[in-house]
Design an enzyme around this catalytic site. Structure first.
Site, PDB file in Angstrom:
ATOM      1  N   ASN A  10       0.865  -1.181   0.000  1.00  0.00           N
ATOM      2  CA  ASN A  10       0.000   0.000   0.000  1.00  0.00           C
ATOM      3  C   ASN A  10       0.901   1.230   0.000  1.00  0.00           C
ATOM      4  O   ASN A  10       1.541   1.533   0.995  1.00  0.00           O
ATOM      5  CB  ASN A  10      -0.877  -0.047   1.270  1.00  0.00           C
ATOM      6  N   TRP A  11       0.934   1.904  -1.119  1.00  0.00           N
ATOM      7  CA  TRP A  11       1.860   3.042  -1.253  1.00  0.00           C
ATOM      8  C   TRP A  11       1.313   4.315  -0.607  1.00  0.00           C
ATOM      9  O   TRP A  11       1.996   5.321  -0.545  1.00  0.00           O
ATOM     10  CB  TRP A  11       2.178   3.301  -2.731  1.00  0.00           C
ATOM     11  N   GLU A 168      -5.543  -5.086  10.645  1.00  0.00           N
ATOM     12  CA  GLU A 168      -4.503  -4.085  10.851  1.00  0.00           C
ATOM     13  C   GLU A 168      -4.773  -3.341  12.154  1.00  0.00           C
ATOM     14  O   GLU A 168      -5.549  -2.373  12.176  1.00  0.00           O
ATOM     15  CB  GLU A 168      -4.498  -3.086   9.695  1.00  0.00           C
ATOM     16  N   GLY A 174       2.295   2.063  10.819  1.00  0.00           N
ATOM     17  CA  GLY A 174       3.233   3.168  10.664  1.00  0.00           C
ATOM     18  C   GLY A 174       3.947   3.552  11.942  1.00  0.00           C
ATOM     19  O   GLY A 174       4.560   4.622  12.030  1.00  0.00           O
ATOM     20  N   GLY A 235       2.858  -1.172   4.308  1.00  0.00           N
ATOM     21  CA  GLY A 235       2.891   0.247   3.955  1.00  0.00           C
ATOM     22  C   GLY A 235       4.319   0.701   3.717  1.00  0.00           C
ATOM     23  O   GLY A 235       4.874   0.517   2.634  1.00  0.00           O
ATOM     24  N   GLY A 236       4.930   1.262   4.751  1.00  0.00           N
ATOM     25  CA  GLY A 236       6.277   1.848   4.640  1.00  0.00           C
ATOM     26  C   GLY A 236       7.291   0.956   3.937  1.00  0.00           C
ATOM     27  O   GLY A 236       8.020   1.419   3.046  1.00  0.00           O
TER      28      GLY A 236
HETATM   29  P1  PGA Z   1       2.746   0.163   7.662  1.00  0.00           P
HETATM   30  O1  PGA Z   1       1.308   0.375   7.012  1.00  0.00           O
HETATM   31  O2  PGA Z   1       3.311  -1.120   7.084  1.00  0.00           O
HETATM   32  O3  PGA Z   1       3.552   1.359   7.263  1.00  0.00           O
HETATM   33  O4  PGA Z   1       2.553   0.045   9.139  1.00  0.00           O
HETATM   34  C1  PGA Z   1       0.446  -0.707   6.785  1.00  0.00           C
HETATM   35  C2  PGA Z   1      -0.860  -0.209   6.218  1.00  0.00           C
HETATM   36  O5  PGA Z   1      -1.315   0.856   6.622  1.00  0.00           O
HETATM   37  O6  PGA Z   1      -1.480  -0.862   5.357  1.00  0.00           O
END
Ligand code: PGA
Length: 252
Positions: A10-11, A168, A174, A235-236
């Site tokens: 997920n960018w 999640e 994040g 995400g990151g």
């Molecule tokens: P993250 O984000 O890996 O940066 O914690 C995951 C997401 O929000 O899908």
């Protein structure tokens, strides 16, 4: 039938067009020859058309970060399922915690998006998860149950590969704080049992449940070793090809 693991990037609101093109090309190249897992990337809307060209024919799947339930009309700021399909994009993230918490999307709205996606043949990645206060208050499973029953209300599932869930925990997104393997598996097992109540058993057993929240190259193997964790929403660590490559190549 086994559940095929899905690694989803997920960018969020990152990448210029040039960055998106380069990152997508790098993902395509590290996915060559993969047959035992699926990979998906969700660039921002502005980069979907560009990335669609890069991933075409590669097996890397393309997702939008949200979706509207209407075919067209006066819905400023929204993107219709047909607009996504036209680009070769057949998946969409729905109910992400940032949509819920920053933009106030309710369970009911998320359910509308889910229904729209299913109706137009877009595979949703339906996200849910508890906040830190909810976890500390011992409400985790109640919150998950509420979000899932509301988000999936009246959603029929015929083909279990066409619905993906993503647990999640909000406190793990994040933040660098990942749920422990045990915490994640406990939640996933609870969700699996809920699905078994809601859907025919053979269908419920086939629905993939991803874990998301600070997944990185160091913790992915242990997480994906858990019996009810069928992939990761990243995400990151999906924004850098090195870390995403290692996550894609997780070892069980
Ligand atoms: P993250 O984000 O890996 O940066 O914690 C995951 C997401 O929000 O899908």
């Amino acid at each position: 039938m086994q559940r095929i693991p899905l690694i989803a990037g997920n960018w969020k609101m990152h990448t210029s067009l040039a960055e998106a093109r380069n990152l997508a090309a790098a993902v395509v190249s590290v996915c060559k020859g993969l047959t035992d897992r699926e990979v998906m990337i969700a660039p921002p809307f502005t980069a979907l058309a560009t990335v669609a060209e890069v991933v075409r024919g590669s097996g890397v799947r393309l997702a939008a970060q949200n979706i509207c339930w209407e075919e067209q009309g006066a819905f400023t700021g929204e993107i219709a399922p047909g607009m996504l399909r036209e680009l070769g994009c057949d998946m969409a993230i729905i109910g992400h915690s940032e949509r819920r918490h920053i933009f106030g999307e309710s369970d009911a709205l998320v359910n509308q998006r889910m229904a729209g996606a299913m109706r137009f043949g877009i595979t949703p990645i339906f996200c849910f998860g508890e906040t830190l206060a909810e976890r500390e208050g011992g409400q985790t499973m109640a919150v998950l149950e509420r979000q899932i029953r509301a988000g999936l209300a009246d959603i029929a599932v015929v083909d279990p590969t066409r619905l993906v869930l993503a647990y999640e925990p909000v406190w793990a997104i994040g933040t660098g704080k990942t749920a422990s393997d045990h915490q994640a598996q406990e939640a996933h097992e609870f969700v699996r049992n809920l699905l078994l109540e809601m859907y025919e058993k053979s269908i419920a057993r086939q629905i993939r449940i991803l874990y998301g929240g600070s997944v990185n190259s160091g913790n992915v193997d242990a997480l994906l070793r858990q019996p009810d964790i069928d992939g990761a929403l990243v995400g990151g660590a999906a924004l850098k090809v090195d870390s995403f490559e290692r996550i894609i190549h997780f070892r069980q």
